[in-house]
Design an enzyme around this catalytic site. Structure first.
Site, PDB file in Angstrom:
ATOM      1  N   HIS A  63      38.034  43.521  43.754  1.00  0.00           N
ATOM      2  CA  HIS A  63      37.498  42.570  42.776  1.00  0.00           C
ATOM      3  C   HIS A  63      35.983  42.453  42.829  1.00  0.00           C
ATOM      4  CE1 HIS A  63      37.922  40.109  39.382  1.00  0.00           C
ATOM      5  NE2 HIS A  63      37.015  39.332  39.885  1.00  0.00           N
TER       6      HIS A  63
ATOM      7  N   TYR B  68      32.428  43.014  40.074  1.00  0.00           N
ATOM      8  CA  TYR B  68      31.146  42.316  39.941  1.00  0.00           C
ATOM      9  C   TYR B  68      29.971  43.204  40.339  1.00  0.00           C
ATOM     10  CZ  TYR B  68      33.576  38.261  38.479  1.00  0.00           C
ATOM     11  OH  TYR B  68      34.349  37.422  37.735  1.00  0.00           O
TER      12      TYR B  68
ATOM     13  N   HIS C  82      42.063  45.682  28.904  1.00  0.00           N
ATOM     14  CA  HIS C  82      41.120  44.672  29.421  1.00  0.00           C
ATOM     15  C   HIS C  82      39.922  45.332  30.101  1.00  0.00           C
ATOM     16  CE1 HIS C  82      39.427  41.489  31.844  1.00  0.00           C
ATOM     17  NE2 HIS C  82      39.732  42.167  32.940  1.00  0.00           N
ATOM     18  N   PHE C  83      40.194  46.245  31.049  1.00  0.00           N
ATOM     19  CA  PHE C  83      39.021  46.772  31.771  1.00  0.00           C
ATOM     20  C   PHE C  83      38.273  47.849  30.982  1.00  0.00           C
ATOM     21  CE2 PHE C  83      42.442  49.078  34.241  1.00  0.00           C
ATOM     22  CZ  PHE C  83      42.106  50.372  33.882  1.00  0.00           C
ATOM     23  N   HIS C  84      38.855  48.296  29.884  1.00  0.00           N
ATOM     24  CA  HIS C  84      38.045  49.152  29.003  1.00  0.00           C
ATOM     25  C   HIS C  84      37.083  48.313  28.158  1.00  0.00           C
ATOM     26  CE1 HIS C  84      40.520  52.550  30.241  1.00  0.00           C
ATOM     27  NE2 HIS C  84      39.563  53.306  29.744  1.00  0.00           N
TER      28      HIS C  84
ATOM     29  N   ARG D 216      51.349  50.575  31.928  1.00  0.00           N
ATOM     30  CA  ARG D 216      50.131  51.349  32.167  1.00  0.00           C
ATOM     31  C   ARG D 216      50.485  52.490  33.129  1.00  0.00           C
ATOM     32  NH1 ARG D 216      46.560  47.887  36.554  1.00  0.00           N
ATOM     33  NH2 ARG D 216      45.166  49.650  36.347  1.00  0.00           N
ATOM     34  N   ARG D 217      49.512  53.336  33.435  1.00  0.00           N
ATOM     35  CA  ARG D 217      49.670  54.412  34.419  1.00  0.00           C
ATOM     36  C   ARG D 217      50.938  55.223  34.185  1.00  0.00           C
ATOM     37  NH1 ARG D 217      48.452  50.247  39.262  1.00  0.00           N
ATOM     38  NH2 ARG D 217      46.269  50.744  39.589  1.00  0.00           N
TER      39      ARG D 217
END
Lengths: 48, 550
Positions: free
Chosen positions: B224, B228, B375-377, B440-441
């Site tokens: 995590h 950041y 989301h993370f894209h 996913r994956r």
């Protein structure tokens, strides 16, 4: 001694810029977060 | 003379930074190609040739983009920022920087070769009990150790500056790079521990089994703050560089420093929000880390307000009227502003999605679905990456003694807009399919003719279309990078660094009292992790042997 402080205060008051737009923008972002969160929360309640 | 030399990054430092950028943009080319092939496979209309495995490709995509591109770009950018604002590196510091670069590059090559040989298709999270070749883990260890050298450069330069300036308040960009480096060092201890103490001996056959819960917990203790570590350099650009580009002042130096301190404190003891569905961790500790996760929303909203206020302050100084009239005054024809701005906008749905992911029980709705990929894209692959591209548009010519021409500027805006269009389609389709349960994956499958799985396929076709548009944008980016590095006309491209307004309050010195901040960081980590970690060891199920499922 007191006089310069008064002048300074007045000057500061006059120069204070408006951030109403920034404030409303952040509120809109907050509202978007709340709406999407409740959208998925409804889905969660429906499924589990 | 001293001030003038500080306005430009020294040529010797520039070479070190550019070395990092070459690796970063080669990674973009390789990872982007892998991404394109993945979305095409998942659309069901294309099959991989020459025995290339889907999961091999997925591992390559994740490792070279999420780990290699980001780490190299950030190390390069932070060295440039510190060299520009705190002065040229000393010979020793530069040597350390090169040593780190070489160690990281050896490690990257080791890991990449193992992925290409299909000996390490364990995805970028390298979760046990999937077991890769020992050389893959050793390569990762090299990358981590190399990055510590790069971080040491930042910290040594900062210490030198403070010594030479009687402990005065440090330049804001340097301060931010220091916070990010400290966070990185504290966080990578976790991943170094699992790689060196668990995964490496296990893959070498020195031990037969592995404690999966402990390895995943150590990974997310790092995983995590890694998010950041990607985001803070983008915030550096937003807080300090973007104001200068648009011709405004920094809204508040103190607010920027305070938000970075909050990120240092609260981005590490929150890894359990990635493990909310996993057994072996007591619900109380998961809930505690969910609460700590939600505290990180505060500095993000502080950043949002600060940026809106910078934009509004500038617009009003140019005579803007009405509630949103200031928007019109922003420099919409300057790629250095427009491309990162698209990244900022993407962070609104990206952040909102993140809050949903971290909402304890609600994580069940989206866990392991392609919503998370969507989301993370938005966060790393749009917010962070478009800001990095925006930085490259002025930093690469600054370092190579060239200029960003009008033609390249316009092409860069096209690149940003194409990214926005492609990502809206791809990430939007991923979010929607995820809510319908698409995993996913996973490679393309009709799941034995299931009607539920059939509903996902149109979204996968949409992902193929969006991904293809994104690939076009990557080609444009690479073209512009090569142009700015080698062919653009010679000249002086400014390294923009904003200043706080004259009316700004003096920055409190407490922000640089590291004993306090590192002390609280360690205390929070011990509080959030000690008891559940002991529990994971003492009450562990039998360890797992390694699996190679590819």
């Amino acid at each position: 001694m007191a006089q310069p402080e008064t002048v300074k205060k007045q000057k500061k008051g006059e120069e204070e810029p408006s951030f109403k737009g920034a404030f409303v923008s952040v509120l809109i972002v907050g509202l978007f977060i709340i709406i999407t969160w409740f959208g998925v929360f409804i889905l969660f309640n429906y499924r589990f | 003379m001293k001030t003038a030399s500080r306005l430009k990054v020294d040529q010797r430092d520039a070479k070190l930074v550019m070395a990092h950028f070459y690796v970063a943009f080669i990674s973009l080319a390789i990872g982007g190609m892998a991404g394109l092939l993945q979305v095409l496979v998942r659309s069901g209309l294309f099959e991989l040739p020459a025995g290339i495995g889907y999961y091999q490709l997925l591992t390559l995509h994740g490792v070279v983009l999420a780990l290699v591109l980001t780490t190299y770009f950030i190390m390069g950018f932070q060295i440039a920022a510190v060299s520009r604002t705190s002065g040229t590196l000393t010979a020793v510091q530069r040597k350390l920087g090169w040593t780190g670069f070489i160690i990281m590059t050896i490690g990257t090559a080791m890991a990449a070769i193992m992925i290409l040989l299909n000996e390490a298709s364990v995805l970028y999270t390298f979760y046990a009990p999937l077991q890769a070749h020992a050389v893959f883990y050793l390569g990762l260890a090299f990358v981590i150790v190399g990055s510590w050298f790069g971080s040491a450069v930042i910290l040594l330069k900062y210490r030198q500056w403070r010594k030479e300036n009687n402990k005065a308040v440090s330049p804001l960009l340097t301060f931010m790079a220091v916070v990010n480096s400290i966070m990185w060092i504290v966080a990578t201890i976790g991943v170094a521990a699992t790689v060196l103490l668990q995964l490496l001996p296990w893959s070498l056959g020195l031990v037969e089994t592995i404690n999966v819960g402990v390895s995943r917990t150590l990974f997310w203790y790092f995983g995590h703050p890694l998010v950041y570590f990607w985001l803070l350099p983008a915030y550096m650009a937003w807080y300090v560089i973007i104001p200068k580009i648009i011709g405004a002042k920094i809204f508040s130096d103190s607010l920027a420093r305070f938000s970075f301190i909050l990120f240092l404190l609260f981005s590490i003891p929150v890894g359990f929000h990635h493990q909310l569905m996993e057994p072996g961790i007591d619900a109380t500790w998961k809930f505690l880390q969910v609460v700590l996760t939600f505290i990180v929303i505060i500095p993000s909203l502080m950043t949002a307000f600060s940026l809106f206020a910078t934009f509004e302050g500038y617009g009003r100084s140019q005579g803007a009227k009405g509630l949103f009239g200031w928007l019109k005054k922003l420099p919409w024809k300057d790629a250095r502003f427009v491309v990162p701005f698209i990244g900022m906008v993407a962070f609104i749905p990206g952040g909102a999605g993140g809050i949903i992911n971290a909402s304890n029980q609600m994580n069940q709705v989206v866990h392991n679905t392609i919503w998370v990929t969507g989301h993370f894209h938005l966060t790393v692959a749009t917010t962070v990456l478009l800001t990095f591209f925006g930085i490259s548009y002025w930093l690469v010519p600054h370092l190579t003694g060239r200029i960003l021409t009008k033609e390249m500027n316009n092409l860069a805006i096209t690149q940003g807009v194409l990214w926005f269009v492609g990502m809206t389609i791809m990430s939007g389709a991923m979010h929607a399919a995820g809510l319908l349960g698409a995993p996913r994956r996973s490679s393309f499958s009709e799941y034995g003719g299931s009607s539920v799985a059939a509903d996902w396929i149109p979204y996968q076709v949409a992902q193929g279309i969006g991904g293809s548009i994104l690939f076009l944008s990557i080609i444009l980016m690479l073209y512009i990078f090569i142009n700015l590095a080698f062919f653009s006309p010679k000249g002086e491209q400014d390294f923009p660094v904003g200043e706080a307004g004259h009316e700004a309050e003096k920055t409190p010195k407490v922000f640089e009292n590291w004993k306090i901040w590192i002390g609280i960081t360690v205390a929070l980590i011990l509080f959030a992790y000690t008891i559940p970690f002991i529990d994971l060891i003492q009450n562990a199920p039998p360890g797992s042997k390694g699996y190679k499922l590819w």
